[in-house]
Design a protein around this motif. Structure first.
Motif, PDB file in Angstrom:
ATOM      1  N   GLN A  11      11.867   3.769  -4.340  1.00  0.00           N
ATOM      2  CA  GLN A  11      10.730   4.301  -3.590  1.00  0.00           C
ATOM      3  C   GLN A  11       9.432   4.278  -4.365  1.00  0.00           C
ATOM      4  O   GLN A  11       8.363   4.397  -3.776  1.00  0.00           O
ATOM      5  CB  GLN A  11      11.026   5.742  -3.156  1.00  0.00           C
ATOM      6  N   THR A  12       9.514   4.135  -5.668  1.00  0.00           N
ATOM      7  CA  THR A  12       8.323   4.189  -6.507  1.00  0.00           C
ATOM      8  C   THR A  12       8.275   2.961  -7.410  1.00  0.00           C
ATOM      9  O   THR A  12       9.263   2.222  -7.549  1.00  0.00           O
ATOM     10  CB  THR A  12       8.330   5.440  -7.390  1.00  0.00           C
ATOM     11  N   ILE A 171       5.258  -5.457  -3.922  1.00  0.00           N
ATOM     12  CA  ILE A 171       4.302  -4.611  -4.648  1.00  0.00           C
ATOM     13  C   ILE A 171       3.002  -5.391  -4.785  1.00  0.00           C
ATOM     14  O   ILE A 171       2.943  -6.414  -5.476  1.00  0.00           O
ATOM     15  CB  ILE A 171       4.839  -4.226  -6.031  1.00  0.00           C
ATOM     16  N   LEU A 172       1.962  -4.922  -4.122  1.00  0.00           N
ATOM     17  CA  LEU A 172       0.642  -5.559  -4.208  1.00  0.00           C
ATOM     18  C   LEU A 172      -0.081  -5.085  -5.462  1.00  0.00           C
ATOM     19  O   LEU A 172      -0.276  -3.885  -5.660  1.00  0.00           O
ATOM     20  CB  LEU A 172      -0.203  -5.173  -2.998  1.00  0.00           C
ATOM     21  N   VAL A 173      -0.494  -6.031  -6.296  1.00  0.00           N
ATOM     22  CA  VAL A 173      -1.297  -5.681  -7.465  1.00  0.00           C
ATOM     23  C   VAL A 173      -2.754  -5.844  -7.037  1.00  0.00           C
ATOM     24  O   VAL A 173      -3.310  -6.944  -7.072  1.00  0.00           O
ATOM     25  CB  VAL A 173      -0.941  -6.562  -8.671  1.00  0.00           C
ATOM     26  N   THR A 174      -3.345  -4.757  -6.602  1.00  0.00           N
ATOM     27  CA  THR A 174      -4.589  -4.823  -5.836  1.00  0.00           C
ATOM     28  C   THR A 174      -5.745  -5.486  -6.587  1.00  0.00           C
ATOM     29  O   THR A 174      -6.500  -6.257  -5.991  1.00  0.00           O
ATOM     30  CB  THR A 174      -5.006  -3.424  -5.380  1.00  0.00           C
ATOM     31  N   ASP A 175      -5.898  -5.196  -7.881  1.00  0.00           N
ATOM     32  CA  ASP A 175      -7.035  -5.779  -8.606  1.00  0.00           C
ATOM     33  C   ASP A 175      -6.725  -7.168  -9.155  1.00  0.00           C
ATOM     34  O   ASP A 175      -7.531  -7.748  -9.876  1.00  0.00           O
ATOM     35  CB  ASP A 175      -7.514  -4.848  -9.728  1.00  0.00           C
ATOM     36  N   ALA A 176      -5.568  -7.711  -8.789  1.00  0.00           N
ATOM     37  CA  ALA A 176      -5.230  -9.086  -9.153  1.00  0.00           C
ATOM     38  C   ALA A 176      -5.076  -9.962  -7.920  1.00  0.00           C
ATOM     39  O   ALA A 176      -4.563 -11.077  -8.012  1.00  0.00           O
ATOM     40  CB  ALA A 176      -3.948  -9.111  -9.980  1.00  0.00           C
ATOM     41  N   CYS A 177      -5.516  -9.445  -6.772  1.00  0.00           N
ATOM     42  CA  CYS A 177      -5.483 -10.213  -5.523  1.00  0.00           C
ATOM     43  C   CYS A 177      -6.916 -10.521  -5.105  1.00  0.00           C
ATOM     44  O   CYS A 177      -7.658  -9.618  -4.693  1.00  0.00           O
ATOM     45  CB  CYS A 177      -4.768  -9.422  -4.420  1.00  0.00           C
ATOM     46  N   GLY A 178      -7.318 -11.770  -5.228  1.00  0.00           N
ATOM     47  CA  GLY A 178      -8.675 -12.155  -4.876  1.00  0.00           C
ATOM     48  C   GLY A 178      -8.830 -12.391  -3.391  1.00  0.00           C
ATOM     49  O   GLY A 178      -7.857 -12.533  -2.654  1.00  0.00           O
ATOM     50  N   GLY A 197       6.323   0.170   3.927  1.00  0.00           N
ATOM     51  CA  GLY A 197       7.367  -0.672   3.355  1.00  0.00           C
ATOM     52  C   GLY A 197       6.999  -1.352   2.067  1.00  0.00           C
ATOM     53  O   GLY A 197       7.868  -1.909   1.383  1.00  0.00           O
ATOM     54  N   SER A 198       5.702  -1.352   1.718  1.00  0.00           N
ATOM     55  CA  SER A 198       5.267  -1.980   0.471  1.00  0.00           C
ATOM     56  C   SER A 198       4.655  -0.934  -0.447  1.00  0.00           C
ATOM     57  O   SER A 198       4.340   0.178  -0.024  1.00  0.00           O
ATOM     58  CB  SER A 198       4.249  -3.096   0.752  1.00  0.00           C
TER      59      SER A 198
END
Length: 213
Positions: A11-12, A171-178, A197-198
């Protein structure tokens, strides 16, 4: 971690960040795509940090690369999409944006795959559509992946949504997604958050977590 019916349910980030169950996917970090973004170099550096941490800590790394078919070999959907992106009305005016082996098709040099890393070519937006990625991950016992690259609003969001239907924890790595269109990227992120779910994280937190494993 929750446990029920003989299952372990992550979950984490702490639950999920384990090299026996999580891989890193670096999405379409190609020369011809990175150079379209004003902050493309920043995304390269972020992906490099993630890739190096994955290598150092035993996480598998997979890359995707978008390939354009020659127009005469493309089908209806491919031509229609190319016409929209290239803003032409006549399919005979379409050109191949990322032909195989062209300079713009290549991954940026900083992210050259290592000998134990894999690149999957695709002609779709979802990295799971018609590629070996799903089979490769499942065969390794991987049910979770962190994803970074370009572009959030075009290909990363469809990949995440597709993976949810396949039973993965993305798992979205937000500051590594342009993103080429920041407002569209914000909408894409909001849609994923609403759907659930993500998980989301940033480079610093994920790198630290990888080093703990």
């Amino acid at each position: 971690m929750r446990h029920a019916y003989g299952l372990s349910i992550p979950q984490t980030l702490a639950d999920a960040c384990d090299p026996t169950r999580m891989a890193l996917i670096i999405y379409d970090m190609q020369v011809g795509i990175v150079r379209q973004l004003p902050d493309g170099d920043k995304i390269v550096r972020s992906c490099l940090q993630l890739r190096d941490a994955a290598r150092e800590n035993g996480f598998r790394v997979f890359y995707t690369r978008h390939m354009s078919l020659p127009p005469a070999a493309a089908g209806v959907a491919q031509l229609r999409t190319a016409m929209e992106w290239q803003r032409v009305d006549d399919p005979s005016e379409v050109h191949s944006s990322f032909p195989q082996d062209s300079p713009q098709y290549q991954l940026v040099p900083e992210l050259t795959p290592g000998p134990n890393e894999v690149v999957f070519d695709k002609i779709t937006m979802s990295a799971f559509a018609a590629t070996p990625l799903d089979i490769a991950l499942r065969d390794c016992g991987i049910d979770t992946f962190a994803i970074a690259g370009i572009a959030m609003e075009v290909g990363i969001e469809p990949t995440v949504r597709h993976s949810l239907d396949l039973g993965y924890l993305p798992i979205l790595v937000t500051d590594a997604c342009g993103a080429g269109h920041p407002a569209a990227a914000e909408r894409a992120a909001a849609t994923l958050a609403f759907a659930g779910g993500s998980l989301t994280t940033d480079v610093a937190v994920l790198v630290e977590r990888m080093h703990r494993e």
